[in-house]
Design a protein around this motif. Structure first.
Motif, PDB file in Angstrom:
ATOM      1  N   PRO A 192     -10.959 -19.584  -5.176  1.00 27.41           N
ATOM      2  CA  PRO A 192      -9.958 -20.634  -4.997  1.00 27.41           C
ATOM      3  C   PRO A 192      -8.649 -20.064  -4.482  1.00 27.41           C
ATOM      4  O   PRO A 192      -8.314 -18.899  -4.725  1.00 27.41           O
ATOM      5  N   LEU A 193      -7.908 -20.885  -3.770  1.00 28.21           N
ATOM      6  CA  LEU A 193      -6.538 -20.545  -3.412  1.00 28.21           C
ATOM      7  C   LEU A 193      -5.699 -21.805  -3.460  1.00 28.21           C
ATOM      8  O   LEU A 193      -6.207 -22.920  -3.348  1.00 28.21           O
ATOM      9  N   SER A 194      -4.413 -21.624  -3.639  1.00 28.94           N
ATOM     10  CA  SER A 194      -3.488 -22.763  -3.655  1.00 28.94           C
ATOM     11  C   SER A 194      -2.148 -22.307  -3.107  1.00 28.94           C
ATOM     12  O   SER A 194      -1.786 -21.137  -3.205  1.00 28.94           O
ATOM     13  N   GLY A 195      -1.427 -23.254  -2.505  1.00 30.64           N
ATOM     14  CA  GLY A 195      -0.134 -22.924  -1.933  1.00 30.64           C
ATOM     15  C   GLY A 195       0.505 -24.143  -1.314  1.00 30.64           C
ATOM     16  O   GLY A 195      -0.139 -25.180  -1.128  1.00 30.64           O
ATOM     17  N   ASP A 196       1.770 -24.010  -0.970  1.00 28.92           N
ATOM     18  CA  ASP A 196       2.526 -25.136  -0.424  1.00 28.92           C
ATOM     19  C   ASP A 196       2.598 -25.130   1.099  1.00 28.92           C
ATOM     20  O   ASP A 196       2.976 -26.137   1.695  1.00 28.92           O
ATOM     21  N   ASP A 197       2.243 -24.025   1.729  1.00 30.65           N
ATOM     22  CA  ASP A 197       2.337 -23.902   3.183  1.00 30.65           C
ATOM     23  C   ASP A 197       0.932 -23.844   3.781  1.00 30.65           C
ATOM     24  O   ASP A 197       0.197 -22.885   3.542  1.00 30.65           O
ATOM     25  N   PRO A 198       0.540 -24.848   4.566  1.00 24.70           N
ATOM     26  CA  PRO A 198      -0.828 -24.869   5.119  1.00 24.70           C
ATOM     27  C   PRO A 198      -1.148 -23.658   5.983  1.00 24.70           C
ATOM     28  O   PRO A 198      -2.269 -23.139   5.933  1.00 24.70           O
ATOM     29  N   ASP A 199      -0.182 -23.188   6.789  1.00 29.54           N
ATOM     30  CA  ASP A 199      -0.445 -22.037   7.645  1.00 29.54           C
ATOM     31  C   ASP A 199      -0.659 -20.773   6.819  1.00 29.54           C
ATOM     32  O   ASP A 199      -1.515 -19.937   7.144  1.00 29.54           O
ATOM     33  N   ALA A 200       0.113 -20.627   5.754  1.00 27.11           N
ATOM     34  CA  ALA A 200      -0.054 -19.465   4.879  1.00 27.11           C
ATOM     35  C   ALA A 200      -1.411 -19.505   4.187  1.00 27.11           C
ATOM     36  O   ALA A 200      -2.085 -18.471   4.052  1.00 27.11           O
ATOM     37  N   LYS A 201      -1.833 -20.686   3.762  1.00 23.38           N
ATOM     38  CA  LYS A 201      -3.157 -20.799   3.125  1.00 23.38           C
ATOM     39  C   LYS A 201      -4.257 -20.451   4.106  1.00 23.38           C
ATOM     40  O   LYS A 201      -5.247 -19.799   3.736  1.00 23.38           O
ATOM     41  N   LYS A 202      -4.097 -20.868   5.355  1.00 22.97           N
ATOM     42  CA  LYS A 202      -5.089 -20.518   6.376  1.00 22.97           C
ATOM     43  C   LYS A 202      -5.130 -19.012   6.586  1.00 22.97           C
ATOM     44  O   LYS A 202      -6.203 -18.413   6.748  1.00 22.97           O
ATOM     45  N   GLU A 203      -3.962 -18.386   6.583  1.00 21.74           N
ATOM     46  CA  GLU A 203      -3.908 -16.938   6.763  1.00 21.74           C
ATOM     47  C   GLU A 203      -4.635 -16.220   5.629  1.00 21.74           C
ATOM     48  O   GLU A 203      -5.388 -15.262   5.863  1.00 21.74           O
ATOM     49  N   VAL A 204      -4.423 -16.675   4.402  1.00 24.15           N
ATOM     50  CA  VAL A 204      -5.084 -16.043   3.260  1.00 24.15           C
ATOM     51  C   VAL A 204      -6.584 -16.338   3.274  1.00 24.15           C
ATOM     52  O   VAL A 204      -7.403 -15.464   2.958  1.00 24.15           O
ATOM     53  N   ALA A 205      -6.969 -17.549   3.644  1.00 20.93           N
ATOM     54  CA  ALA A 205      -8.386 -17.877   3.749  1.00 20.93           C
ATOM     55  C   ALA A 205      -9.070 -16.981   4.779  1.00 20.93           C
ATOM     56  O   ALA A 205     -10.207 -16.513   4.573  1.00 20.93           O
ATOM     57  N   ASP A 206      -8.404 -16.734   5.900  1.00 23.01           N
ATOM     58  CA  ASP A 206      -8.957 -15.845   6.920  1.00 23.01           C
ATOM     59  C   ASP A 206      -9.108 -14.424   6.383  1.00 23.01           C
ATOM     60  O   ASP A 206     -10.087 -13.729   6.678  1.00 23.01           O
ATOM     61  N   LEU A 207      -8.120 -13.973   5.606  1.00 25.85           N
ATOM     62  CA  LEU A 207      -8.223 -12.645   5.002  1.00 25.85           C
ATOM     63  C   LEU A 207      -9.405 -12.580   4.037  1.00 25.85           C
ATOM     64  O   LEU A 207     -10.190 -11.622   4.058  1.00 25.85           O
ATOM     65  N   LEU A 208      -9.551 -13.599   3.186  1.00 23.20           N
ATOM     66  CA  LEU A 208     -10.675 -13.612   2.249  1.00 23.20           C
ATOM     67  C   LEU A 208     -11.997 -13.569   2.995  1.00 23.20           C
ATOM     68  O   LEU A 208     -12.954 -12.909   2.557  1.00 23.20           O
ATOM     69  N   ASP A 209     -12.072 -14.254   4.121  1.00 24.71           N
ATOM     70  CA  ASP A 209     -13.287 -14.233   4.930  1.00 24.71           C
ATOM     71  C   ASP A 209     -13.588 -12.814   5.393  1.00 24.71           C
ATOM     72  O   ASP A 209     -14.724 -12.338   5.315  1.00 24.71           O
ATOM     73  N   VAL A 210     -12.567 -12.113   5.867  1.00 23.50           N
ATOM     74  CA  VAL A 210     -12.742 -10.730   6.295  1.00 23.50           C
ATOM     75  C   VAL A 210     -13.167  -9.845   5.116  1.00 23.50           C
ATOM     76  O   VAL A 210     -13.984  -8.933   5.269  1.00 23.50           O
ATOM     77  N   LEU A 211     -12.632 -10.121   3.940  1.00 26.68           N
ATOM     78  CA  LEU A 211     -13.001  -9.343   2.760  1.00 26.68           C
ATOM     79  C   LEU A 211     -14.397  -9.674   2.250  1.00 26.68           C
ATOM     80  O   LEU A 211     -14.943  -8.937   1.428  1.00 26.68           O
ATOM     81  N   GLY A 212     -14.973 -10.799   2.734  1.00 33.13           N
ATOM     82  CA  GLY A 212     -16.347 -11.125   2.376  1.00 33.13           C
ATOM     83  C   GLY A 212     -16.520 -12.312   1.461  1.00 33.13           C
ATOM     84  O   GLY A 212     -17.560 -12.445   0.809  1.00 33.13           O
ATOM     85  N   PHE A 213     -15.526 -13.224   1.450  1.00 27.64           N
ATOM     86  CA  PHE A 213     -15.569 -14.365   0.542  1.00 27.64           C
ATOM     87  C   PHE A 213     -15.183 -15.654   1.271  1.00 27.64           C
ATOM     88  O   PHE A 213     -14.346 -15.639   2.169  1.00 27.64           O
ATOM     89  N   ASP A 214     -15.783 -16.769   0.842  1.00 24.42           N
ATOM     90  CA  ASP A 214     -15.308 -18.077   1.270  1.00 24.42           C
ATOM     91  C   ASP A 214     -14.071 -18.439   0.456  1.00 24.42           C
ATOM     92  O   ASP A 214     -13.833 -17.891  -0.626  1.00 24.42           O
ATOM     93  N   ALA A 215     -13.291 -19.370   0.958  1.00 23.89           N
ATOM     94  CA  ALA A 215     -12.094 -19.841   0.260  1.00 23.89           C
ATOM     95  C   ALA A 215     -12.199 -21.337   0.036  1.00 23.89           C
ATOM     96  O   ALA A 215     -12.687 -22.075   0.889  1.00 23.89           O
TER      97      ALA A 215
END
Length: 257
Positions: free
Chosen positions: A165-188
């Motif tokens: 799971p992830l949560s945040g107030d900025d949609p672009d920042a959440k997308k950036e973290v989701a992309d990082l999690l994908d690279v690390l090997g996880f869905d968000a």
């Protein structure tokens, strides 16, 4: 050759350097996954770069040590993996304009109690965002243990891929973290704003247990933590993360047994 589940960064995420502030178990585990996935990491802690020589040598040429301010400046994305009680020591000036991953959890004790958290007026991530007013805080990597993080990563599209799971107030920042999690090997799974982040905090169904299974009965708090740290990982699909977040009921804040 890539390790099992390893992913690479080309054309998938803008982050090429991950700043890691705090080198406890979570910070080191994330750094290892990042290096294995092809990212550069800049590690820092409160004790100084010289204390990280062995860790940097183990991680290899993609890793280097720095001060927290230097790590914040160098990272395209920064994980602030320090105790919540130390969040006001984070270098707010250097983190301005950055996306900051917050894996911190509230653990009230005699030397650290926050009335605004105890009353549920704020979530711990809202408290961090208040200190880092010019950064974009995203709550993530806080509800899975280091061992499970190192065991459960899988390639994009794998049928047994685990979601976080992830949560945040900025949609672009959440997308950036989701992309990082994908690279690390996880869905968000986006579970909402920072005010919603309690849904994945300690004492909710999303915290730790989904990734390790049901612990033995009768454990003390100390024994529970030790058991979680050693338990083999259990994969959790995105749909299950969404179900558990929706089912969460807000209770007292912080890790309590």
């Amino acid at each position: 050759m890539p390790r099992r589940g390893e992913t690479r960064t080309e054309n998938r995420v803008s982050t090429t350097t991950l700043g890691v502030i705090g080198t406890g178990m979570v910070g080191i585990a994330v750094a290892r996954r990042a290096v294995d996935a092809g990212l550069n990491v800049v590690l820092s802690n409160s004790r100084g770069p010289e204390t990280l020589a062995d860790t940097v040598a183990e991680l290899g040429e993609r890793a280097r040590a720095a001060t927290p301010a230097e790590s914040a400046s160098a990272g395209n994305l920064v994980i602030a993996s320090v105790p919540l009680a130390a969040h006001e020591q984070l270098p707010w000036a250097e983190l301005a304009g950055k996306t900051v991953i917050d894996p911190m959890n509230y653990a009230p004790h005699s030397n650290f109690e926050v009335p605004e958290l105890d009353s549920n007026e704020l979530t711990s991530s809202e408290l961090v965002q208040r200190h880092l007013a010019d950064a974009r805080v995203v709550k993530a990597l806080h509800n899975i243990g280091p061992r499970q993080l190192m065991e459960l990563f899988r390639p994009t599209g794998a049928p047994d891929r685990t979601a976080l799971p992830l949560s945040g107030d900025d949609p672009d920042a959440k997308k950036e973290v989701a992309d990082l999690l994908d690279v690390l090997g996880f869905d968000a799974v986006d579970i909402g704003t920072l005010s919603d982040s309690w849904r994945s905090e300690p004492n909710t169904p999303l915290y730790a247990i989904p990734y390790v299974g049901q612990p033995p009965s009768g454990l003390t708090a100390k024994e529970f933590v030790a058991w979680v740290q050693q338990a083999p990982g259990v994969s959790v699909p995105a749909a299950r993360i969404g179900e558990l977040a929706a089912a969460a009921v807000r209770g007292p804040a912080g890790f309590r047994m």
